[in-house]
Design an enzyme around this catalytic site. Structure first.
Site, mmCIF file in Angstrom:
data_model
loop_
_atom_site.group_PDB
_atom_site.id
_atom_site.type_symbol
_atom_site.label_atom_id
_atom_site.label_comp_id
_atom_site.label_asym_id
_atom_site.label_seq_id
_atom_site.Cartn_x
_atom_site.Cartn_y
_atom_site.Cartn_z
ATOM 1 N N HIS A 264 1.221 -1.762 -0.404
ATOM 2 C CA HIS A 264 -0.157 0.125 -0.032
ATOM 3 C C HIS A 264 0.885 1.561 -0.211
ATOM 4 O O HIS A 264 2.011 1.068 0.380
ATOM 5 C CB HIS A 264 -1.310 0.022 0.916
ATOM 6 C CG HIS A 264 -2.135 0.861 1.212
ATOM 7 N ND1 HIS A 264 -1.532 2.439 1.387
ATOM 8 C CD2 HIS A 264 -3.472 0.616 1.003
ATOM 9 C CE1 HIS A 264 -3.357 2.591 1.278
ATOM 10 N NE2 HIS A 264 -3.504 1.948 1.118
ATOM 11 N N ARG B 124 -6.218 10.583 -0.133
ATOM 12 C CA ARG B 124 -5.996 10.911 -1.638
ATOM 13 C C ARG B 124 -6.820 11.445 -2.574
ATOM 14 O O ARG B 124 -7.596 12.348 -3.500
ATOM 15 C CB ARG B 124 -5.578 10.083 -2.282
ATOM 16 C CG ARG B 124 -3.846 10.362 -1.614
ATOM 17 C CD ARG B 124 -3.109 8.977 -2.650
ATOM 18 N NE ARG B 124 -3.022 7.915 -2.050
ATOM 19 C CZ ARG B 124 -3.184 6.525 -2.327
ATOM 20 N NH1 ARG B 124 -3.162 6.400 -3.299
ATOM 21 N NH2 ARG B 124 -3.435 5.432 -1.266
#
Lengths: 418, 268
Positions: A44, A64
């Protein structure tokens, strides 16, 4: 029935619970079951990098999605540089377009704008951050800055309450005022025990596996959310078939006795009660350091072989006997094994052997794409050794193939037009 | 082999995240950890090297890895999201993964004990299964007939708070009705008032749990000391937002004379 999860603890930086020690995979390997695709390790892109106690802890993709911007220590929004050429036109051209996309997405509105470069695929963002750090543009603690503080504080707290508290309480960082520091963290193991998709049966009679411990469902790169559906569907199948088998006492006994599982179990449980093991760092603790120092590099997002010495070091670290993971000892119902990472570590290492083409998720030797895509990499015990070799990919059954045809047709048309 | 194993193999020079290597503080913390089981036990002292940002759970893991591999502790996520590592640190019920060492006075010993309200299994691990039994008795979500599955945001926000519960059972541990008076057979405890509040205030739900609250969950035993709210790691305002509104429902139904008369007259 093996449902022991992944291999996170073999890595120094992981988002997994440290209970994921590859015990299940090692046990299965020991009794002769096939493991496949153990080189497919998903990173990740955004884990916490500081302080050490929380290193690797997940920073949700949502940051994000809500407009979080990645910058290096020079303040550059570096993700533009790392977009793959083939998909460049799916991403915003500039900061304004990216910002408009975020506003539309947050308001659940349609927009002609394209998404920010930070929302590139996990492997790509992980590789980008890793590269920035390696080339000397990392943050003080060796990551990238992820900034959401330009948005109103109320909005950040409302949309990302858990991240706000996580950074505030564990890192003394107020994400409404300062950027976070993030870096790649080992997140999911696509490889594992080869199972039959209908029954969850491993390649050894009487052995079943499900979940992250099993392999074959997620290819080389699991999509977000898919492990949960994996558990529900294939966990149920494996459980049902396993139960049927368990009710056939003849078959059950034979399978277990033949492979000495009971003896192994007894040995493992005995060692837990051994007095000598209660003083000084446990064998596992001593072995973990070296193993974990190797894997992030050798099996990490930019994994490369660094010559025989390093590979050997990691392999030896992984072959030690003893409990690789010191767990709650609710004796005598303890772990029935000599749990260790050596299988996972060894396989990841072998895939990284110098001179051989690499097939890991994050870095592949160029020019091998289609050939690699046609095989599963199989690891199986051969005497005292691990044999790693390619085996042909199972073919998709006709009835499933038909489901994919219309979608493929559409794709082809799109390509023609584009 | 062991010498080679114990030497970092060129890691420090090239590792992109050498953070851990810089984390040592040179300090030591003294821990007094409860060791024992149902038959009894005592606090045992351990000295643990302190790293920057360390939490109590890290220290417990260090002890497990270096001194006492048979130390039992339940934990999973290390991120205050799974609710497994509940314990009493310096007497306060808390998640060990959330208890930063630098929030304790330097040099003072830190005691870590299992939750007192539940039967001990071993060391820091307690048997919390009583909670699951209570949970089974709560009348489940039951949508009203012809309910409209479309709600106002305020209704969502109200019940959303209750859904934040991670079932660490710290509120159950601290509640004196369960802890001192041991009324587990009469009292469901704050965690389950939170769950019931989430159901009762759900705009679609049509079940009535006021009788259950009064006669089986023992909500009258709560005298709103708010200890549960104090220890909740998710910051749920247990007393004010869950328990008190439920108490009001019970009072309205069973003890309010005006309402009683009104119901008699209207037949509702």
């Amino acid at each position: 029935m093996i449902a022991t999860g992944g291999v996170g603890k073999a890595f120094k930086v992981t988002s997994n619970s440290w209970e994921y020690t590859a015990d299940g995979q090692a046990l299965a390997f020991d009794v002769g079951a096939e493991l496949i695709d153990m080189e497919f390790v998903q990173f990740h892109p955004t884990g916490m990098v500081w302080p050490p106690g929380v290193m690797g802890l997940l920073v949700t993709e949502g940051v994000r999605g809500e407009g979080g911007i990645l910058r290096n220590s020079k303040g550059e929004r570096f993700m533009w540089k790392y977009l793959p050429e083939a998909r460049r036109n799916e991403y915003a051209d500039d900061e304004d377009e990216a910002a408009r996309w975020v506003e539309a997405a947050v308001a659940a509105k349609q927009t002609p704008d394209r998404r920010p470069p930070e929302l590139s695929t996990r492997d790509n963002v992980a590789r980008a951050i890793y590269t920035e750090v390696r080339e000397g543009r990392g943050t003080p603690h060796g990551g990238a800055f992820l900034d959401i503080s330009y948005l109103p504080a109320d909005r950040v707290k409302k949309k990302l309450p858990s991240m706000y508290h996580q950074f505030m309480e564990l890192a003394d960082v107020d994400i409404t005022k300062q950027p976070m520091e993030v870096g790649p963290t080992m997140h999911y193991m696509m490889g594992g025990i080869r199972v039959d998709p209908d029954s969850g049966a491993a390649t050894v009679p009487g052995l079943f596996a499900a979940g992250e411990a099993a392999a074959g469902l997620h290819g080389a790169n699991r999509l977000g959310g898919n492990s949960l559906s994996d558990l529900v569907v294939f966990g149920k199948r494996a459980g049902e078939r396993g139960r049927v088998r368990a009710r056939d006492p003849g078959a059950h006994d034979r399978a277990v006795r033949d492979r000495g599982l009971r003896a192994r179990n007894a040995r493992a449980v005995r060692s837990l009660g051994r007095r000598g093991s209660v003083r000084g760092p446990s064998r596992a603790t001593r072995l973990h350091g070296p193993l974990r120092r190797h894997l992030p590099r050798e099996g990490g997002p930019r994994a490369r072989a660094h010559g025989p010495r390093r590979a050997r070091g990691a392999r030896e670290a992984g072959t030690g006997r003893g409990h690789a993971h010191v767990q709650p000892r609710l004796a005598p119902r303890a772990r029935p094994a000599q749990p260790d990472h050596r299988v996972a570590g060894d396989h990841a290492q072998r895939a990284a052997a110098p001179g051989e083409p690499r097939r890991a998720l994050a870095t592949r030797s160029p020019g091998h794409g289609s050939a690699f895509g046609a095989v599963n990499m199989r690891a199986v015990k051969s005497g005292a050794e691990m044999k790693v070799e390619p085996t042909p990919l199972p073919q998709m059954p006709e009835e499933l193939k038909r489901l994919f045809e219309p979608a493929k047709e559409k794709e082809r048309e799109k390509e023609k037009v584009g | 082999m062991s010498t080679e194993l114990d030497t970092p193999v060129g890691a420090a020079a090239t590792n992109p995240t050498p953070a851990a290597d810089r984390a040592a503080t040179g300090r030591e913390a003294v821990f007094r950890v409860y060791r024992g089981d149902a038959k009894g036990g005592q606090e045992v002292e351990y000295r643990v090297p302190v790293e920057t940002g360390m939490v109590v759970l890290d220290a417990i893991h260090w002890i497990q890895g270096h001194v006492a591999p048979d130390l039992a502790v339940r934990w999973n996520c290390k991120a205050a999201k799974c609710g497994s590592c509940s314990a009493e640190v310096n007497g306060k019920p808390t998640l060990m993964c959330k208890s930063r060492l630098d929030h304790f006075a330097e040099g003072e010993p830190i005691t870590v004990r299992p939750m007192k309200t539940f039967p001990i299994i071993k060391d820091l691990v307690t048997d919390v299964s009583w909670n699951f039994e209570v949970n089974k008795r709560i009348p489940p979500f039951q949508p009203r007939e012809k309910a409209e599955w479309k709600w106002m945001q305020t209704d969502i926000d109200r019940v959303q708070e209750f859904r934040k519960c991670i079932e660490c059972f710290l509120c159950q541990d601290v509640c004196h009705v369960l802890r001192q008076h041991e009324l587990k057979h009469q009292f469901a405890g704050p965690r389950f008032f939170v769950r019931i509040a989430g159901l009762e205030m759900h705009p679609i739900d049509g079940a009535d749990r006021t009788g259950f609250l009064k006669d089986h969950a023992g909500i009258g035993l709560c005298n709103i000391t708010k200890c549960c709210t104090d220890v909740c790691p998710e910051g749920i305002t247990i007393t004010d937002n869950a328990i008190i509104p439920l108490k009001e429902r019970v009072v309205d139904r069973f003890y309010d004379p005006v309402q009683w008369v009104w119901r008699k007259v209207t037949g509702k």
